[in-house]
Scaffold this motif. Structure first.
Motif, PDB file in Angstrom:
ATOM      1  N   GLU A 159       0.812  -1.218   0.000  1.00 25.68           N
ATOM      2  CA  GLU A 159       0.000   0.000   0.000  1.00 25.68           C
ATOM      3  C   GLU A 159       0.845   1.268   0.000  1.00 25.68           C
ATOM      4  O   GLU A 159       0.387   2.322  -0.436  1.00 25.68           O
ATOM      5  N   ALA A 160       2.070   1.192   0.516  1.00 28.83           N
ATOM      6  CA  ALA A 160       2.866   2.389   0.796  1.00 28.83           C
ATOM      7  C   ALA A 160       3.507   2.961  -0.464  1.00 28.83           C
ATOM      8  O   ALA A 160       3.788   2.248  -1.435  1.00 28.83           O
ATOM      9  N   ASP A 161       3.768   4.272  -0.415  1.00 32.38           N
ATOM     10  CA  ASP A 161       4.545   4.955  -1.458  1.00 32.38           C
ATOM     11  C   ASP A 161       6.009   5.041  -1.066  1.00 32.38           C
ATOM     12  O   ASP A 161       6.888   5.135  -1.938  1.00 32.38           O
ATOM     13  N   VAL A 162       6.282   5.050   0.228  1.00 31.41           N
ATOM     14  CA  VAL A 162       7.654   5.085   0.731  1.00 31.41           C
ATOM     15  C   VAL A 162       7.713   4.240   1.995  1.00 31.41           C
ATOM     16  O   VAL A 162       6.724   4.129   2.720  1.00 31.41           O
ATOM     17  N   ILE A 163       8.860   3.612   2.227  1.00 27.40           N
ATOM     18  CA  ILE A 163       9.018   2.718   3.366  1.00 27.40           C
ATOM     19  C   ILE A 163      10.049   3.298   4.325  1.00 27.40           C
ATOM     20  O   ILE A 163      11.164   3.657   3.919  1.00 27.40           O
ATOM     21  N   PHE A 164       9.661   3.398   5.606  1.00 27.62           N
ATOM     22  CA  PHE A 164      10.613   3.728   6.665  1.00 27.62           C
ATOM     23  C   PHE A 164      11.116   2.408   7.230  1.00 27.62           C
ATOM     24  O   PHE A 164      10.406   1.725   7.973  1.00 27.62           O
ATOM     25  N   PHE A 165      12.348   2.033   6.861  1.00 30.56           N
ATOM     26  CA  PHE A 165      12.922   0.787   7.360  1.00 30.56           C
ATOM     27  C   PHE A 165      13.709   1.129   8.631  1.00 30.56           C
ATOM     28  O   PHE A 165      14.736   1.816   8.580  1.00 30.56           O
ATOM     29  N   VAL A 166      13.211   0.664   9.783  1.00 27.64           N
ATOM     30  CA  VAL A 166      13.764   1.068  11.076  1.00 27.64           C
ATOM     31  C   VAL A 166      14.709  -0.011  11.597  1.00 27.64           C
ATOM     32  O   VAL A 166      14.362  -1.191  11.648  1.00 27.64           O
ATOM     33  N   VAL A 167      15.917   0.426  11.983  1.00 26.05           N
ATOM     34  CA  VAL A 167      16.866  -0.471  12.640  1.00 26.05           C
ATOM     35  C   VAL A 167      17.226   0.136  13.994  1.00 26.05           C
ATOM     36  O   VAL A 167      17.032   1.334  14.230  1.00 26.05           O
ATOM     37  N   ASP A 168      17.770  -0.691  14.877  1.00 26.81           N
ATOM     38  CA  ASP A 168      18.142  -0.267  16.222  1.00 26.81           C
ATOM     39  C   ASP A 168      19.634   0.079  16.232  1.00 26.81           C
ATOM     40  O   ASP A 168      20.486  -0.809  16.204  1.00 26.81           O
ATOM     41  N   ALA A 169      19.958   1.380  16.258  1.00 23.13           N
ATOM     42  CA  ALA A 169      21.363   1.799  16.239  1.00 23.13           C
ATOM     43  C   ALA A 169      22.079   1.386  17.516  1.00 23.13           C
ATOM     44  O   ALA A 169      23.289   1.150  17.516  1.00 23.13           O
ATOM     45  N   LYS A 170      21.345   1.269  18.599  1.00 24.42           N
ATOM     46  CA  LYS A 170      21.949   0.901  19.880  1.00 24.42           C
ATOM     47  C   LYS A 170      22.397  -0.565  19.874  1.00 24.42           C
ATOM     48  O   LYS A 170      23.491  -0.893  20.333  1.00 24.42           O
ATOM     49  N   PHE A 182      15.277  -8.800   5.883  1.00 26.00           N
ATOM     50  CA  PHE A 182      14.142  -7.952   5.549  1.00 26.00           C
ATOM     51  C   PHE A 182      14.547  -6.783   4.666  1.00 26.00           C
ATOM     52  O   PHE A 182      13.722  -6.243   3.936  1.00 26.00           O
ATOM     53  N   ALA A 183      15.814  -6.400   4.704  1.00 28.37           N
ATOM     54  CA  ALA A 183      16.300  -5.384   3.765  1.00 28.37           C
ATOM     55  C   ALA A 183      16.170  -5.892   2.332  1.00 28.37           C
ATOM     56  O   ALA A 183      15.831  -5.127   1.411  1.00 28.37           O
ATOM     57  N   ARG A 225      13.384  -5.683  -2.885  1.00 28.37           N
ATOM     58  CA  ARG A 225      12.625  -6.325  -3.970  1.00 28.37           C
ATOM     59  C   ARG A 225      11.288  -5.633  -4.227  1.00 28.37           C
ATOM     60  O   ARG A 225      10.723  -5.747  -5.311  1.00 28.37           O
ATOM     61  N   SER A 226      10.757  -4.938  -3.218  1.00 27.00           N
ATOM     62  CA  SER A 226       9.469  -4.259  -3.403  1.00 27.00           C
ATOM     63  C   SER A 226       9.550  -3.127  -4.418  1.00 27.00           C
ATOM     64  O   SER A 226       8.545  -2.726  -5.006  1.00 27.00           O
ATOM     65  N   GLY A 227      10.764  -2.596  -4.614  1.00 23.08           N
ATOM     66  CA  GLY A 227      10.932  -1.511  -5.577  1.00 23.08           C
ATOM     67  C   GLY A 227      10.460  -0.157  -5.086  1.00 23.08           C
ATOM     68  O   GLY A 227      10.479   0.825  -5.846  1.00 23.08           O
ATOM     69  N   LEU A 241      20.863   0.311   1.631  1.00 17.43           N
ATOM     70  CA  LEU A 241      19.616   1.057   1.428  1.00 17.43           C
ATOM     71  C   LEU A 241      19.842   2.566   1.495  1.00 17.43           C
ATOM     72  O   LEU A 241      18.905   3.333   1.709  1.00 17.43           O
ATOM     73  N   GLY A 242      21.076   2.984   1.320  1.00 18.49           N
ATOM     74  CA  GLY A 242      21.368   4.407   1.354  1.00 18.49           C
ATOM     75  C   GLY A 242      21.852   4.853   2.718  1.00 18.49           C
ATOM     76  O   GLY A 242      22.122   4.043   3.614  1.00 18.49           O
ATOM     77  N   GLU A 243      21.925   6.173   2.888  1.00 15.66           N
ATOM     78  CA  GLU A 243      22.461   6.744   4.120  1.00 15.66           C
ATOM     79  C   GLU A 243      21.448   6.604   5.257  1.00 15.66           C
ATOM     80  O   GLU A 243      20.299   7.030   5.132  1.00 15.66           O
TER      81      GLU A 243
END
Length: 478
Positions: free
Chosen positions: A82-93, A103-104, A109-111, A138-140
């Motif tokens: 459904e999304a136009d953009v994905i916030f992929f959250v990782v735990d920096a700690k 999952f990355a 693959r979702s494009g 996945l970029g910066e």
């Protein structure tokens, strides 16, 4: 809204905290326990000058489809689609985990455009996890602290870069709505009900319906059956639902907002902090709703907890409707229905005439009748009676059955008027309100309900006395 963003990641990385930060309200439950979120939740959000829809999702886990984690993953995959953009959250700690890399690949693959969010960046030692996040390709990574609101300007810039300015700043139909910026939000602040004292019955506004009951009564399955899609996570396990999830829906051209809630067990059995949060969220949904559908398991109806839930709804002044679910499992439906309706009248006398409908969320039986009962109850809950009609009724009541004498003195009832609706509330002017027997007040309520056709909703009666204009003079003379 100009675009839709889905927040995904493995469990316990802070997805729901970021969701709360973006929407400006504490809507999603947050706890240190991994896997708190199970259903996906959508809400309007604002990030400075970006207005969009954000989707909170369950922690992404690699599990078989038939299991609960597998069904949760399917809900997250729907959110990605459904999304136009994905916030992929990782735990920096904590740094990268194997699941983050798995999952990355799914996200890649979702494009879809991706914003890599390194949450908990305020923690000591988070710099190492931030550098590790580059390995995902996945970029910066954008360092943020969703809990403290740190890094929100950088997140805003990353979204604009990922989507492009034209897509990010698309025409917003609701640009005048006052949604607080993410940096200004105080996580944990209460949400007021803007229509708590709305005076009139207005069909143009969405009808707010909370669905409540004991665990495993079929609440989520019932909502899925009503809206015709697998919107909420269901299964044989008790206690799947944790958050109170709202679902927008239209029935016979009437806008509805359905609130699914966590199953409510007896207070003595609720020990874990997370379950306490879930129940508190459900109670909040009841207070925010107009109609509350109480889902009872028809195979074991009217347990003590069912009656306590009903009593709570009535005390809150909400309008209850009973759904006897799992009716497809009943062998003698006609006989049982008669017994259940007799029990309903006997066990819930404070809402005499409450609408009670047999339904089957599995087969879809009785759903239209349930919604018709909801509409009828909502109209009664909003009903108003003129003062003239009320006082003509009162005159007949006093002739037929006047209030009793207390301590040798007759109680005088002067007039009655309706002070409010939602639920109907009446003020009775009388001498010595403190001496009026509760049995006579109940007699008035029952007659009001019958005379003005107000079945199945709470009715409030307040006793007032008019001041004696000569009382002050008498005191002065003495």
């Amino acid at each position: 809204m100009s675009f839709k963003a889905a927040i995904i990641g493995r469990p316990n990385v802070g997805k729901s905290t970021l969701f709360n930060r973006l929407v400006g309200r504490r809507l999603a439950l947050v706890d240190d326990t991994p896997g708190v979120t199970r259903d996906r939740r959508t809400h309007a959000a604002k990030l400075y000058d970006l207005a969009f829809e954000v989707i909170d999702t369950a922690g992404f886990e690699d599990a078989p489809a038939a299991t609960l984690p597998g069904r949760m993953r399917a809900q997250t995959e729907i959110a990605i689609d459904e999304a136009d953009v994905i916030f992929f959250v990782v735990d920096a700690k904590a740094g990268l985990m194997p699941d983050d890399r798995t999952f990355a690949d799914v996200v890649r693959r979702s494009g879809k455009p991706v914003v890599l969010v390194a949450n908990k960046a305020e923690a000591r030692g988070a710099q190492g996890g931030l550098l590790e996040a580059w390995e995902l390709g996945l970029g910066e990574p954008v360092p943020v602290s969703a809990e403290h609101g740190v890094g929100m300007p950088d997140l805003r810039d990353a979204v604009v870069e990922a989507l492009g300015k034209e897509r990010a700043f698309g025409k917003d139909e609701d640009e005048d709505d006052e949604i607080p910026a993410a940096s200004e939000v105080l996580i944990g602040e209460d949400i007021a009900d803007p229509e708590a004292d709305a005076p009139a019955y207005d069909e143009s506004k969405p009808l707010r319906i909370a669905v409540v009951g004991r665990p495993n009564a079929g609440k989520s399955t019932l909502i899925n059956a009503l809206i015709g899609e697998e919107r909420l996570l269901t299964g044989p396990e008790a206690g799947i639902t944790r958050d109170s999830i709202s679902v927008d829906w239209e029935w016979r051209e009437r806008q509805m907002k359905l609130f699914d809630t966590a199953g409510m067990r007896r207070k003595a059995k609720v020990q874990e902090k997370l379950e306490k949060l879930s129940v508190a969220d459900g109670l909040r949904a009841i207070r925010f709703a107009e109609i509350v559908i109480i889902v009872l398991d028809a195979t074991i109806p009217f347990e003590k907890q069912d009656l306590q839930i009903a009593d709570l709804i009535i005390r809150e002044g909400r309008a209850p409707v009973i759904a006897f679910n799992k009716w497809d499992l009943i062998d003698n439906p006609q006989q049982l229905l008669a017994e259940l309706r007799e029990k309903t009248e006997r066990l819930l006398p404070q809402v005499r005439g409450i609408q009670a409908v047999p339904v089957s969320a599995e087969t879809g039986r009785g759903l239209d009748k349930l919604m018709e009962a909801v509409e009828r109850t909502h109209k009664v809950w909003n009903s108003r009676v003129s003062t003239g009609r009320l006082n003509r009724w009162l005159e007949g009541i006093l002739q037929h059955h006047p209030p009793p004498a207390v301590a040798g003195r007759r109680l005088k009832v002067k007039y009655v008027t309706q002070a409010k609706t939602r639920p109907p509330g009446f003020v009775v002017s009388c001498s010595r309100p403190e001496a009026m027997p509760q049995s006579y007040v109940r007699y008035l309520i029952n007659n009001l309900r019958e005379a003005f056709d107000m079945p199945g909703v709470p009715i409030r009666v307040a006793l007032r006395t008019s001041d004696n204009p000569f009382a002050g003079r008498a005191r002065k003379k003495s």
